[in-house]
Write a protein that holds these residues in place. Structure first.
Motif, PDB file in Angstrom:
ATOM      1  N   LYS A   9      -7.960  14.804  14.873  1.00 46.77           N
ATOM      2  CA  LYS A   9      -8.611  14.087  13.774  1.00 46.77           C
ATOM      3  C   LYS A   9      -7.771  12.856  13.476  1.00 46.77           C
ATOM      4  O   LYS A   9      -6.542  12.935  13.386  1.00 46.77           O
ATOM      5  N   VAL A  10      -8.449  11.729  13.334  1.00 44.65           N
ATOM      6  CA  VAL A  10      -7.784  10.460  13.035  1.00 44.65           C
ATOM      7  C   VAL A  10      -8.441   9.845  11.811  1.00 44.65           C
ATOM      8  O   VAL A  10      -9.671   9.760  11.738  1.00 44.65           O
ATOM      9  N   THR A  11      -7.613   9.425  10.872  1.00 46.94           N
ATOM     10  CA  THR A  11      -8.069   8.665   9.711  1.00 46.94           C
ATOM     11  C   THR A  11      -7.296   7.355   9.687  1.00 46.94           C
ATOM     12  O   THR A  11      -6.063   7.359   9.787  1.00 46.94           O
ATOM     13  N   VAL A  12      -8.019   6.259   9.569  1.00 43.09           N
ATOM     14  CA  VAL A  12      -7.377   4.949   9.453  1.00 43.09           C
ATOM     15  C   VAL A  12      -7.784   4.342   8.120  1.00 43.09           C
ATOM     16  O   VAL A  12      -8.971   4.251   7.805  1.00 43.09           O
ATOM     17  N   ASP A  13      -6.779   3.953   7.354  1.00 43.11           N
ATOM     18  CA  ASP A  13      -6.986   3.249   6.087  1.00 43.11           C
ATOM     19  C   ASP A  13      -6.777   1.765   6.306  1.00 43.11           C
ATOM     20  O   ASP A  13      -5.844   1.356   7.018  1.00 43.11           O
ATOM     21  N   LYS A  14      -7.624   0.985   5.664  1.00 47.06           N
ATOM     22  CA  LYS A  14      -7.487  -0.467   5.661  1.00 47.06           C
ATOM     23  C   LYS A  14      -7.209  -0.856   4.199  1.00 47.06           C
ATOM     24  O   LYS A  14      -8.132  -1.015   3.399  1.00 47.06           O
ATOM     25  N   PRO A  15      -5.906  -0.951   3.849  1.00 49.69           N
ATOM     26  CA  PRO A  15      -5.555  -1.254   2.457  1.00 49.69           C
ATOM     27  C   PRO A  15      -6.143  -2.593   1.999  1.00 49.69           C
ATOM     28  O   PRO A  15      -6.228  -3.538   2.782  1.00 49.69           O
ATOM     29  N   HIS A  16      -6.544  -2.631   0.770  1.00 50.35           N
ATOM     30  CA  HIS A  16      -7.020  -3.859   0.113  1.00 50.35           C
ATOM     31  C   HIS A  16      -8.294  -4.435   0.741  1.00 50.35           C
ATOM     32  O   HIS A  16      -8.558  -5.616   0.608  1.00 50.35           O
ATOM     33  N   ALA A  17      -9.066  -3.599   1.431  1.00 49.19           N
ATOM     34  CA  ALA A  17     -10.311  -4.073   2.028  1.00 49.19           C
ATOM     35  C   ALA A  17     -11.362  -4.379   0.960  1.00 49.19           C
ATOM     36  O   ALA A  17     -12.218  -5.237   1.161  1.00 49.19           O
ATOM     37  N   LEU A  18     -11.281  -3.660  -0.156  1.00 48.56           N
ATOM     38  CA  LEU A  18     -12.176  -3.909  -1.285  1.00 48.56           C
ATOM     39  C   LEU A  18     -11.352  -4.320  -2.496  1.00 48.56           C
ATOM     40  O   LEU A  18     -10.266  -3.767  -2.736  1.00 48.56           O
ATOM     41  N   PHE A  33     -11.399  -3.788  -5.730  1.00 45.35           N
ATOM     42  CA  PHE A  33     -10.996  -2.857  -6.778  1.00 45.35           C
ATOM     43  C   PHE A  33     -10.613  -1.473  -6.244  1.00 45.35           C
ATOM     44  O   PHE A  33     -10.571  -0.513  -7.000  1.00 45.35           O
ATOM     45  N   ALA A  34     -10.333  -1.399  -4.946  1.00 42.98           N
ATOM     46  CA  ALA A  34      -9.944  -0.120  -4.343  1.00 42.98           C
ATOM     47  C   ALA A  34      -8.603  -0.257  -3.631  1.00 42.98           C
ATOM     48  O   ALA A  34      -8.270  -1.333  -3.136  1.00 42.98           O
ATOM     49  N   ASP A  35      -7.847   0.825  -3.581  1.00 39.66           N
ATOM     50  CA  ASP A  35      -6.571   0.811  -2.863  1.00 39.66           C
ATOM     51  C   ASP A  35      -6.790   0.605  -1.371  1.00 39.66           C
ATOM     52  O   ASP A  35      -6.011  -0.077  -0.714  1.00 39.66           O
ATOM     53  N   SER A  36      -7.827   1.235  -0.826  1.00 42.03           N
ATOM     54  CA  SER A  36      -8.114   1.079   0.598  1.00 42.03           C
ATOM     55  C   SER A  36      -9.512   1.596   0.901  1.00 42.03           C
ATOM     56  O   SER A  36     -10.145   2.232   0.067  1.00 42.03           O
ATOM     57  N   VAL A  37      -9.934   1.314   2.124  1.00 37.92           N
ATOM     58  CA  VAL A  37     -11.131   1.903   2.695  1.00 37.92           C
ATOM     59  C   VAL A  37     -10.660   2.656   3.929  1.00 37.92           C
ATOM     60  O   VAL A  37      -9.839   2.145   4.688  1.00 37.92           O
ATOM     61  N   SER A  38     -11.163   3.873   4.120  1.00 37.66           N
ATOM     62  CA  SER A  38     -10.735   4.631   5.297  1.00 37.66           C
ATOM     63  C   SER A  38     -11.944   5.182   6.029  1.00 37.66           C
ATOM     64  O   SER A  38     -13.031   5.329   5.467  1.00 37.66           O
ATOM     65  N   LEU A  39     -11.705   5.491   7.297  1.00 40.93           N
ATOM     66  CA  LEU A  39     -12.712   6.109   8.133  1.00 40.93           C
ATOM     67  C   LEU A  39     -12.028   7.189   8.943  1.00 40.93           C
ATOM     68  O   LEU A  39     -10.906   6.993   9.416  1.00 40.93           O
ATOM     69  N   SER A  40     -12.694   8.331   9.102  1.00 34.24           N
ATOM     70  CA  SER A  40     -12.154   9.446   9.872  1.00 34.24           C
ATOM     71  C   SER A  40     -13.131   9.844  10.966  1.00 34.24           C
ATOM     72  O   SER A  40     -14.344   9.799  10.770  1.00 34.24           O
ATOM     73  N   LEU A  41     -12.554  10.249  12.093  1.00 33.80           N
ATOM     74  CA  LEU A  41     -13.331  10.827  13.184  1.00 33.80           C
ATOM     75  C   LEU A  41     -12.592  12.045  13.703  1.00 33.80           C
ATOM     76  O   LEU A  41     -11.354  12.092  13.674  1.00 33.80           O
ATOM     77  N   GLU A  42     -13.359  13.028  14.180  1.00 33.94           N
ATOM     78  CA  GLU A  42     -12.778  14.256  14.725  1.00 33.94           C
ATOM     79  C   GLU A  42     -13.297  14.468  16.138  1.00 33.94           C
ATOM     80  O   GLU A  42     -14.399  14.045  16.469  1.00 33.94           O
ATOM     81  N   TRP A  43     -12.479  15.165  16.932  1.00 33.84           N
ATOM     82  CA  TRP A  43     -12.852  15.543  18.291  1.00 33.84           C
ATOM     83  C   TRP A  43     -12.424  16.981  18.508  1.00 33.84           C
ATOM     84  O   TRP A  43     -11.342  17.393  18.036  1.00 33.84           O
ATOM     85  N   GLN A  44     -13.266  17.762  19.177  1.00 37.16           N
ATOM     86  CA  GLN A  44     -12.914  19.148  19.483  1.00 37.16           C
ATOM     87  C   GLN A  44     -13.323  19.458  20.910  1.00 37.16           C
ATOM     88  O   GLN A  44     -14.435  19.111  21.331  1.00 37.16           O
ATOM     89  N   LYS A  45     -12.424  20.106  21.640  1.00 32.47           N
ATOM     90  CA  LYS A  45     -12.724  20.501  23.003  1.00 32.47           C
ATOM     91  C   LYS A  45     -13.782  21.587  22.999  1.00 32.47           C
ATOM     92  O   LYS A  45     -13.734  22.500  22.191  1.00 32.47           O
ATOM     93  N   ASP A  46     -14.747  21.455  23.881  1.00 28.97           N
ATOM     94  CA  ASP A  46     -15.827  22.443  23.964  1.00 28.97           C
ATOM     95  C   ASP A  46     -15.327  23.789  24.449  1.00 28.97           C
ATOM     96  O   ASP A  46     -14.423  23.956  25.154  1.00 28.97           O
TER      97      ASP A  46
END
Length: 120
Positions: free
Chosen positions: A96-105, A107-120
């Protein structure tokens, strides 16, 4: 019976070109990366063998090189690329990876996006 060993890489702070606005394409921005990688706990435990453990330093160096030398229009692409690096090792069962982009908005500390991968 042992289950998964869990490696957490917390708050890896890097700089890269991220975004599609003209100013974002000209100036590197900070990103904060958090990673979870799971692999079989039995690897590396029984004999204290370095060769049987997942080398998080090697993975982190590859991520640093890719992010700092890359250009990304979308946060989704950056997160996807980092997830691909984390899941490339044949022992990886889950990542699982989450990347934050601080100060993207404004009035917000950051914007983040997460993606997950699982082996079948």
């Amino acid at each position: 019976m042992l289950s998964n060993a869990i490696i957490n890489i917390t708050n890896l702070r890097l700089r890269t070109f991220i975004g599609f606005n003209p100013d974002e394409m000209q100036k590197q921005q900070d990103v904060v990366i958090n990673i979870e990688i799971q692999y079989p706990a039995s690897n590396g435990f029984a004999n204290d063998d370095v060769e049987q453990a997942l080398n998080y330093k090697t993975i982190t160096k590859e991520i640093i090189h890719h992010v700092e030398n890359g250009r990304f229009l979308l946060l989704e692409k950056l997160v996807s690329d980092v997830l691909d690096i984390c899941s490339a090792h044949p022992w990886t069962r889950y990542a699982k990876v989450t990347v934050d982009k601080p100060h993207a908005l404004r009035f917000a500390d950051s914007v983040s996006l997460s993606l997950e991968w699982q082996k079948d």
